[in-house]
Design an enzyme around this catalytic site. Structure first.
Site, PDB file in Angstrom:
ATOM      1  N   HIS A 255       0.821  -1.219   0.000  1.00 53.03           N
ATOM      2  CA  HIS A 255       0.000   0.000   0.000  1.00 53.03           C
ATOM      3  C   HIS A 255       0.856   1.270   0.000  1.00 53.03           C
ATOM      4  CE1 HIS A 255      -0.359   0.932   4.627  1.00 53.03           C
ATOM      5  NE2 HIS A 255       0.872   0.606   4.296  1.00 53.03           N
ATOM      6  N   ASP A 256       2.154   1.123   0.265  1.00 59.28           N
ATOM      7  CA  ASP A 256       3.060   2.278   0.245  1.00 59.28           C
ATOM      8  C   ASP A 256       3.478   2.676  -1.166  1.00 59.28           C
ATOM      9  OD1 ASP A 256       3.179   2.584   3.020  1.00 59.28           O
ATOM     10  OD2 ASP A 256       4.836   1.161   3.219  1.00 59.28           O
TER      11      ASP A 256
ATOM     12  N   GLU B 229      -4.640   2.489  -0.837  1.00 60.48           N
ATOM     13  CA  GLU B 229      -5.369   1.281  -0.455  1.00 60.48           C
ATOM     14  C   GLU B 229      -6.172   0.837  -1.676  1.00 60.48           C
ATOM     15  OE1 GLU B 229      -4.416   0.044   2.136  1.00 60.48           O
ATOM     16  OE2 GLU B 229      -3.716   1.701   3.380  1.00 60.48           O
TER      17      GLU B 229
ATOM     18  N   GLU C 266      -3.004  -6.783   3.922  1.00 64.86           N
ATOM     19  CA  GLU C 266      -3.332  -5.403   3.526  1.00 64.86           C
ATOM     20  C   GLU C 266      -4.825  -5.134   3.714  1.00 64.86           C
ATOM     21  OE1 GLU C 266      -1.459  -2.921   2.420  1.00 64.86           O
ATOM     22  OE2 GLU C 266       0.410  -3.795   1.645  1.00 64.86           O
TER      23      GLU C 266
END
Length: 359
Positions: free
Chosen positions: A264-265, A324, A293
Site C-alpha cells: 500500500h506504500d 489502499e 493489507e
C-alpha cells in the site's frame, strides 16, 4: 412544513461542518492523554476510577500540573467514550467526588500492553506527519510525487534515514500495530505457515512479526528483509536472520514471501516490480506470497470500512503513489505481477490476508 424541514437540515448541516472542521481536536486530546499516560495512571490504581488530583499527582515531571486544564481535556475524552466519569458522594461530608475510569477504548492507550496503539498515536499526530495533510490542495492542483515531499523536501524513507528520532518513532508505531495484527493473523491464519520450511518477511521492520511466526512454528527458517537503516536497529531473534537490501532489486529465496502493510506504500507500477521479484524468490509450483493489507469496501458498513478510506488518504499524505485498494485492483496487480490465482482470508482486524499463487 417544507420550510421548517429545510431549516432543520441546514442547521444539522452547519453542526456537522463544525464537527468536521474541529475533528482534529479529538486526536490532539487523545495524543495529550497518551503523552501524559493518563490511561496508565488509572490502570496502575488497579483500573478503578480515580480523581483528577490522583491523576495529576502521578504525571511525570510535573510538580504543579494544571488540574482545571486537565479537567477540560478529560471532559471531551469522556464525551468520546475514551474514559468514563463517575460522581460519588463522600460519606459523612456529603461532598461530591468526580472519578475517571477506563473503557474498552482507553485500554488501547496503555503503553506496556501488547495491545497498545499509543506509539501509533504519537507518530500519527506528530507535526512531521501532520504537515503533509496541509499540502493536499496544492498536491491536487500541481500533482507531484507525494504530499510528504512537498512538506519536507524529501520522501518519507529518505526523511527517516536521515532523522533518527523520526525513524525510531516510525519503527515504534509500526511495531505496535504489528503486535496487534500478529494476534489477528495467528488467530485467523493458523494453518497458513504449516507447510512452509523457509519464509522471508519483506519490509519486516525490526522483526516483530516474523519473531511471532517462528515462535509458533519452530520448523521455519526465517529471514527479516528490509532497508539497511531499519535492519541495523533490529534486535537478535532466535530463528531469524536479518538481511538488509532493496526489494526492487532482489528478494532472498524462500518457500514463501510474507508482506504486511508494504504494497500500500507504493504505486501500481512499483507493486508489480515487487511482486515480480517475489515471484522469482519462490518455487514455481509450490511457492506462495502472503499479503496482509486493507481490501477496500468503499460502500461497506463493516467495523473498519470507513477507516480504510482514511488510510487511503494517509497513503496520499505519506507515500509516493501509495494507495489502499479494492479487490478488483488487487486482482489486476497480482495478475501483472505473476500471480494468476489468489484468495482473500478475513481476520479480526483492519487488514485482510491475500494469499497469492504463481500457478
Amino acid at each position: 412544513m417544507a420550510t421548517e424541514k429545510t431549516s432543520e437540515e441546514l442547521l444539522r448541516g452547519q453542526a456537522e461542518i463544525w464537527q468536521h472542521m474541529f475533528s482534529f481536536a479529538n486526536s490532539m486530546a487523545l495524543k495529550c492523554a497518551v503523552e501524559l499516560r493518563i490511561a496508565d495512571i488509572i490502570h496502575s490504581h488497579g483500573g478503578t476510577p480515580i480523581t483528577l488530583s490522583q491523576i495529576a499527582s502521578c504525571i511525570d515531571n510535573s510538580p504543579s500540573p494544571d488540574i482545571p486544564y486537565l479537567a477540560r481535556i478529560m471532559r471531551l475524552l469522556v464525551r468520546k467514550n475514551i474514559f468514563t466519569v463517575h460522581h460519588q458522594l463522600s460519606e459523612g461530608s456529603g461532598s461530591e467526588s468526580t472519578l475517571y475510569g477506563l473503557t474498552h477504548v482507553s485500554r488501547w492507550l496503555l503503553h506496556d500492553s501488547d495491545l497498545s496503539l499509543a506509539p501509533m498515536i504519537v507518530i500519527g499526530n506528530h507535526p512531521w506527519t501532520v504537515a503533509p495533510w496541509h499540502c493536499f490542495s496544492t498536491f491536487v492542483k500541481e500533482g507531484g510525487t507525494s504530499a510528504f515531499e512537498k512538506a519536507h523536501g524529501r520522501d518519507v524513507w529518505d526523511f527517516a534515514s536521515q532523522n533518527p528520532e523520526f525513524n525510531n518513532m516510525f519503527n515504534d508505531g509500526m511495531a505496535c500495530t504489528t503486535r496487534i495484527i500478529t494476534r489477528a493473523i495467528m488467530t485467523g491464519y493458523k494453518d497458513g505457515f504449516g507447510c512452509i520450511r523457509s519464509l522471508v518477511d519483506v519490509g519486516g521492520g525490526t522483526g516483530t512479526m516474523v519473531a511471532e511466526i517462528v515462535k509458533s512454528h519452530l520448523h521455519i527458517k526465517a529471514t527479516n528483509f528490509g532497508l539497511p537503516h531499519v535492519i541495523t536497529t533490529a534486535p537478535l531473534i532466535d530463528g531469524v536472520c536479518h538481511v538488509g537490501g532493496d526489494m526492487f532489486k532482489e528478494i532472498p529465496k524462500a518457500d514463501a514471501v510474507f508482506m504486511k502493510w508494504i504494497l500500500h506504500d507504493w504505486s501500481d507500477e512499483d507493486c508489480v516490480k515487487i511482486l515480480r521479484n517475489c515471484r522469482k524468490a519462490i518455487p514455481a509450483k509450490s511457492g506462495k506470497v502472503t499479503i496482509v493489507e486493507i481490501v477496500l469496501q468503499p460502500d461497506g458498513n463493516g467495523t473498519f470500512d470507513e477507516i480504510g478510506l482514511v488510510f487511503d488518504l494517509l497513503m496520499m499524505a505519506h507515500t509516493s503513489g501509495g494507495k489502499e485498494r479494492t479487490e478488483l485492483q488487487w486482482k489486476k496487480l497480482l495478475e501483472e505481477g505473476g500471480f494468476p490465482r489468489y484468495k482473500i482470508i478475513s481476520i479480526p482486524a483492519l487488514l485482510s490476508i491475500i494469499e497469492a499463487y504463481p500457478e
